[in-house]
Design a protein around this motif. Structure first.
Motif, PDB file in Angstrom:
ATOM      1  N   LEU A  53      77.991  96.601  23.482  1.00  0.00           N
ATOM      2  CA  LEU A  53      78.356  98.177  23.895  1.00  0.00           C
ATOM      3  C   LEU A  53      78.470  98.449  25.437  1.00  0.00           C
ATOM      4  O   LEU A  53      79.062  99.166  25.903  1.00  0.00           O
ATOM      5  N   PHE A  54      77.496  97.708  26.013  1.00  0.00           N
ATOM      6  CA  PHE A  54      77.622  98.150  27.647  1.00  0.00           C
ATOM      7  C   PHE A  54      78.908  97.622  28.322  1.00  0.00           C
ATOM      8  O   PHE A  54      79.335  98.130  29.054  1.00  0.00           O
ATOM      9  N   PHE A  55      79.310  96.403  27.684  1.00  0.00           N
ATOM     10  CA  PHE A  55      80.804  95.748  28.389  1.00  0.00           C
ATOM     11  C   PHE A  55      81.792  96.705  27.961  1.00  0.00           C
ATOM     12  O   PHE A  55      82.584  97.035  28.932  1.00  0.00           O
ATOM     13  N   VAL A  56      81.832  97.241  26.668  1.00  0.00           N
ATOM     14  CA  VAL A  56      82.852  98.051  26.346  1.00  0.00           C
ATOM     15  C   VAL A  56      82.917  99.296  26.958  1.00  0.00           C
ATOM     16  O   VAL A  56      83.786 100.067  27.535  1.00  0.00           O
ATOM     17  N   THR A  57      81.640  99.913  27.358  1.00  0.00           N
ATOM     18  CA  THR A  57      81.575 101.182  27.673  1.00  0.00           C
ATOM     19  C   THR A  57      81.997 101.165  29.239  1.00  0.00           C
ATOM     20  O   THR A  57      82.599 101.978  29.683  1.00  0.00           O
ATOM     21  N   GLY A  61      84.830 102.889  28.641  1.00  0.00           N
ATOM     22  CA  GLY A  61      84.206 104.368  28.682  1.00  0.00           C
ATOM     23  C   GLY A  61      83.536 104.467  26.979  1.00  0.00           C
ATOM     24  O   GLY A  61      83.233 103.463  26.539  1.00  0.00           O
ATOM     25  N   ARG A  62      83.334 105.725  26.666  1.00  0.00           N
ATOM     26  CA  ARG A  62      82.766 105.650  25.731  1.00  0.00           C
ATOM     27  C   ARG A  62      83.592 105.758  24.091  1.00  0.00           C
ATOM     28  O   ARG A  62      83.483 106.689  23.373  1.00  0.00           O
ATOM     29  N   VAL A  63      84.349 104.726  24.045  1.00  0.00           N
ATOM     30  CA  VAL A  63      85.321 104.590  22.993  1.00  0.00           C
ATOM     31  C   VAL A  63      84.299 104.353  21.604  1.00  0.00           C
ATOM     32  O   VAL A  63      84.971 104.466  20.672  1.00  0.00           O
ATOM     33  N   TRP A  64      83.186 103.952  21.906  1.00  0.00           N
ATOM     34  CA  TRP A  64      82.663 103.602  20.450  1.00  0.00           C
ATOM     35  C   TRP A  64      82.112 105.224  20.138  1.00  0.00           C
ATOM     36  O   TRP A  64      82.252 105.224  18.858  1.00  0.00           O
ATOM     37  N   LYS A 188      83.928 103.454  39.280  1.00  0.00           N
ATOM     38  CA  LYS A 188      85.298 104.026  39.596  1.00  0.00           C
ATOM     39  C   LYS A 188      86.288 103.085  38.987  1.00  0.00           C
ATOM     40  O   LYS A 188      87.546 103.710  38.899  1.00  0.00           O
ATOM     41  N   ASP A 189      86.224 101.881  38.112  1.00  0.00           N
ATOM     42  CA  ASP A 189      87.120 101.525  37.445  1.00  0.00           C
ATOM     43  C   ASP A 189      87.270 101.420  36.062  1.00  0.00           C
ATOM     44  O   ASP A 189      88.061 101.099  35.167  1.00  0.00           O
ATOM     45  N   THR A 190      86.189 102.362  35.485  1.00  0.00           N
ATOM     46  CA  THR A 190      86.203 102.782  33.909  1.00  0.00           C
ATOM     47  C   THR A 190      87.224 103.622  33.501  1.00  0.00           C
ATOM     48  O   THR A 190      87.470 104.596  34.137  1.00  0.00           O
ATOM     49  N   LEU A 191      87.635 103.248  32.377  1.00  0.00           N
ATOM     50  CA  LEU A 191      88.943 103.838  31.899  1.00  0.00           C
ATOM     51  C   LEU A 191      88.114 105.099  30.980  1.00  0.00           C
ATOM     52  O   LEU A 191      87.065 104.839  30.174  1.00  0.00           O
ATOM     53  N   VAL A 192      88.341 106.370  31.469  1.00  0.00           N
ATOM     54  CA  VAL A 192      87.804 107.667  30.807  1.00  0.00           C
ATOM     55  C   VAL A 192      89.043 108.628  30.645  1.00  0.00           C
ATOM     56  O   VAL A 192      90.267 108.302  31.272  1.00  0.00           O
ATOM     57  N   VAL A 193      88.649 109.493  29.991  1.00  0.00           N
ATOM     58  CA  VAL A 193      89.802 110.539  29.664  1.00  0.00           C
ATOM     59  C   VAL A 193      89.671 111.523  30.959  1.00  0.00           C
ATOM     60  O   VAL A 193      88.798 112.068  31.306  1.00  0.00           O
ATOM     61  N   GLY A 266     101.269 112.815  29.678  1.00  0.00           N
ATOM     62  CA  GLY A 266     100.223 112.208  30.526  1.00  0.00           C
ATOM     63  C   GLY A 266      99.472 113.344  31.620  1.00  0.00           C
ATOM     64  O   GLY A 266      98.693 112.664  32.533  1.00  0.00           O
ATOM     65  N   LEU A 267      99.515 114.445  31.256  1.00  0.00           N
ATOM     66  CA  LEU A 267      98.681 115.324  32.134  1.00  0.00           C
ATOM     67  C   LEU A 267      97.356 115.084  31.793  1.00  0.00           C
ATOM     68  O   LEU A 267      96.257 115.406  32.689  1.00  0.00           O
ATOM     69  N   ILE A 268      96.931 114.828  30.589  1.00  0.00           N
ATOM     70  CA  ILE A 268      95.391 114.237  30.266  1.00  0.00           C
ATOM     71  C   ILE A 268      95.754 112.940  29.661  1.00  0.00           C
ATOM     72  O   ILE A 268      96.524 112.588  28.625  1.00  0.00           O
ATOM     73  N   LYS A 269      95.153 111.785  30.087  1.00  0.00           N
ATOM     74  CA  LYS A 269      95.359 110.511  29.879  1.00  0.00           C
ATOM     75  C   LYS A 269      93.976 109.419  30.253  1.00  0.00           C
ATOM     76  O   LYS A 269      93.138 110.163  30.749  1.00  0.00           O
ATOM     77  N   TYR A 270      94.090 108.631  29.529  1.00  0.00           N
ATOM     78  CA  TYR A 270      93.139 107.334  29.861  1.00  0.00           C
ATOM     79  C   TYR A 270      93.469 106.938  31.290  1.00  0.00           C
ATOM     80  O   TYR A 270      94.384 106.164  31.432  1.00  0.00           O
ATOM     81  N   ALA A 271      92.349 107.101  32.138  1.00  0.00           N
ATOM     82  CA  ALA A 271      92.537 106.439  33.627  1.00  0.00           C
ATOM     83  C   ALA A 271      91.392 106.302  34.197  1.00  0.00           C
ATOM     84  O   ALA A 271      90.443 106.865  33.938  1.00  0.00           O
ATOM     85  N   SER A 272      91.448 105.493  35.357  1.00  0.00           N
ATOM     86  CA  SER A 272      90.082 105.258  36.070  1.00  0.00           C
ATOM     87  C   SER A 272      90.207 106.209  37.254  1.00  0.00           C
ATOM     88  O   SER A 272      91.151 106.674  37.569  1.00  0.00           O
TER      89      SER A 272
END
Length: 419
Positions: A53-57, A61-64, A188-193, A266-272
């Motif tokens: 869970l820590f690795f995926v987060t 991000g919080r895809v779980w 800063k490298d985590t993919l988030v919405v 892509g105005l809202i997207k998954y990005a770090s």
């Protein structure tokens, strides 16, 4: 939901493949029976899940929370039912404000009946992991369910109904601890919405064919759909917030609006954070590699421990009343109690032999039947000629062997005493 319901119904070698029999203190997982003695395997399983869970987060991000958390799945399921029966969000708000009528009562009754049915199915499916599924459902349909089982079934149904139907996002934003400490795993490298503020601002309404640049506006048309579809009820345009569960529903809603206005998606997207600043995400950062390495390490340890696990457990207990006794023939007798655990899912017959003392006789039955997953205490007596022993204390070994399977056996050592 379908996987959750189906797993307890999967058969394996004549048994339920997954059964967590708490009452009997044994867990059955596709032929592997875990007893209290195998707690380390369960502990490593939970530790593996935590580090995964820590690795995926840290990576996504919080895809779980957004894709696999039961709270999210059931909440979206209940919301889908609500939309099909009562209409869109605006229609529901309008109906709630309207006075009571036959149509309103009918829709409310149908909605809550559907919610209660889903809650009951959920509760029964959950209990089927702890009680054999066939007997559980049979007891429900024949109204022969015990009081304690009925209590847990209706308690879990009530909790599902309350959580998914009423509490909903409050469980994520108020009660769930995961949302509170997720920032520790982010970097800063985590993919988030992420909302592209530079492209979207200044936001504002406009006609579809209007030129936003001529109006001094960005690409955000301020339709508010991203807020309406958000399970947590937040506005992603205000920046990253701990309530965001990375479900991506706001991305879908925004992309559909961009399509209608012929704007790029892509105005809202998954990005770090780095990607939004025009930099490149580092996939080999220390924190991500550390979490991944620990996850792999615990998986390896769990596999090795499981491979080394024996399907039989035994212990030798000496008689506490007397170390030894001399019988009428002048031979020395030592009494023992062997505790043997059959960790397989089939009843097995075991034989017991001894070694270490020449001429010693073991007084025990020829074979001992032990049921699957059960422990049996077997009293035995070892008889030997005391004059033939060089020491007052001699090592002795008990060999326990399954008749049906030569690979199932164990040797335990103890001591033989004489005067």
């Amino acid at each position: 939901m379908l996987i959750f319901i189906a797993i307890p119904w999967i058969p394996y070698k004549g048994h339920q493949a997954v059964l967590l029999d708490v009452a009997s203190q044994k867990f059955s997982l596709f032929g592997l029976t875990l007893l209290p003695q195998d707690f380390m395997i369960l502990a490593m399983l939970f530790m593996t899940g935590a580090f995964a869970l820590f690795f995926v987060t840290n990576w996504l991000g919080r895809v779980w929370c957004g894709y696999t958390c039961p709270q999210t799945i059931w909440m979206l399921m209940f919301t889908w039912v609500e939309q099909k029966i009562e209409g869109s969000r605006n229609q529901r708000i309008k109906m709630d404000k309207a006075p009571w009528s036959a149509t309103k009562v009918q829709k409310k009754v149908i909605k809550h009946a559907a919610w209660l049915l889903i809650s009951l199915i959920t509760s029964m499916s959950f209990m089927a992991y702890f009680i054999p599924a066939k007997s559980l459902y049979m007891s429900l349909f024949t109204l022969e369910m015990s009081g304690i089982v009925s209590f847990w079934v209706f308690l879990f149904a009530f909790c599902t109904y309350g959580n998914a139907g009423f509490l909903r996002e409050k469980m994520c934003t108020v009660a769930c601890p995961y949302s509170r400490f997720q920032s520790v795993m982010f970097d800063k490298d985590t993919l988030v919405v992420t909302y592209d503020q530079q492209r979207g601002e200044t936001r504002g309404a406009r006609k579809r064919k209007a030129d936003p640049k001529a109006l001094g506006l960005g690409d955000c048309v301020d339709c508010n759909l991203c807020v309406e579809v958000c399970p947590a009820g937040i506005d992603i345009r205000n920046g990253l917030q701990y309530e965001c569960i990375n479900c991506g529903l706001c991305i879908d809603a925004c992309d559909s609006t961009m399509e209608k206005f012929n704007y790029p998606k892509g105005l809202i997207k998954y990005a770090s954070e780095k990607q939004m600043d025009g930099e490149t995400t580092n996939p080999f950062r220390l924190k991500l590699l550390g979490y991944g390495g620990l996850t792999a390490l615990f998986i390896l340890a769990m596999v090795v421990w499981t491979a080394m696990r024996t399907p039989i457990e035994a212990s030798v207990i000496r008689d506490r009343n007397a170390l030894y006794r001399v019988n009428f023939e002048g031979l020395v007798e030592n009494p023992y109690t062997l505790s043997i655990i059959n960790k397989t899912q089939q009843p097995l017959n075991y034989t017991i032999g001894i070694s270490g003392i020449d001429g010693a006789v073991l007084q025990v039955a020829e074979s001992i039947l032990i049921e699957a997953g059960k422990m049996k205490r077997v009293p035995v007596t070892v008889v030997a000629d005391g004059y033939g022993l060089k020491s007052k204390v001699t090592s002795i070994r008990f060999h326990i062997q399954a008749l049906e399977d030569a690979s199932i056996g164990i040797t335990k050592e103890s001591k033989f005493y004489r005067d």
